[in-house]
Design an enzyme around this catalytic site. Structure first.
Site, PDB file in Angstrom:
ATOM      1  N   HIS A 129       0.828  -1.214   0.000  1.00 44.16           N
ATOM      2  CA  HIS A 129       0.000   0.000   0.000  1.00 44.16           C
ATOM      3  C   HIS A 129       0.857   1.257   0.000  1.00 44.16           C
ATOM      4  O   HIS A 129       2.051   1.214   0.290  1.00 44.16           O
ATOM      5  CB  HIS A 129      -0.982   0.005   1.175  1.00 44.16           C
ATOM      6  N   CYS A 138       3.112  -4.621   6.704  1.00 45.40           N
ATOM      7  CA  CYS A 138       2.816  -4.473   5.276  1.00 45.40           C
ATOM      8  C   CYS A 138       4.050  -4.030   4.504  1.00 45.40           C
ATOM      9  O   CYS A 138       5.081  -3.694   5.087  1.00 45.40           O
ATOM     10  CB  CYS A 138       1.710  -3.431   5.083  1.00 45.40           C
TER      11      CYS A 138
END
Length: 169
Positions: free
Chosen positions: A122, A138
């Site tokens: 992301h 992440c």
């Protein structure tokens, strides 16, 4: 155990060099992975290794720096003012590529499941450094890089996350 040839990967993430490679496009991008290190354990804040697929993509029409919460745009666009109003947010911006582990008992299944851990590729604020592990597990990218990646990588694409240096030719 699932075995793929590294040459079949659409995306290779090299955690040692904090780099994301697109082997078929001969492109590289700097990234930031988990500040707690490398590992698959649930609630660890670590970045999982191994083979994954892009399970789903989110933010197709969102503007650059759009804020996403629970994979949905909030209508907010990241700014210094918004950051000051919400200093403790883990900013997920612009687009999401949601990873699904493919290795049962390693990055898929009880206690280690990448998808259930909400492991994404992301966007992050441009003020955040790349090349240094800083995320909650992440793979963070610059927003312009992520949007470029999002456009060329389809759902179901194969992703390999390596803790050791990967030599890409």
């Amino acid at each position: 155990m699932i075995m793929f040839n590294l040459n079949t990967a659409d995306i290779v993430v090299d955690l040692a060099s904090q780099t994301l490679y697109l082997p078929k496009q001969h492109k590289t991008y700097p990234i930031s992975s988990g500040k707690n290190g490398i590992g698959e354990q649930e609630n660890s804040g670590k970045t999982p290794r191994g083979w994954h697929r892009i399970a789903e993509k989110f933010g197709h029409t969102a503007p650059i720096n759009a804020v996403l919460i629970a994979r949905q745009p909030t209508g907010e666009v990241y700014s210094d003012t918004l950051a000051a109003e919400h200093p403790d947010r883990d900013w997920i911006l612009s687009r999401i590529l949601w990873l699904d582990g493919l290795e049962e008992g390693f990055n898929r299944g009880e206690g280690c499941d990448s998808k259930q851990r909400y492991i994404y590729i992301h966007g992050t604020p441009d003020t955040q450094p790349m090349g240094i592990p800083m995320s909650h597990g992440c793979i963070r990218m610059r927003n312009t890089d992520l949007i470029e990646l999002f456009e060329v990588i389809p759902e179901r694409a194969l992703v390999y996350i390596s803790e050791i240096k990967v030599e890409m030719s």
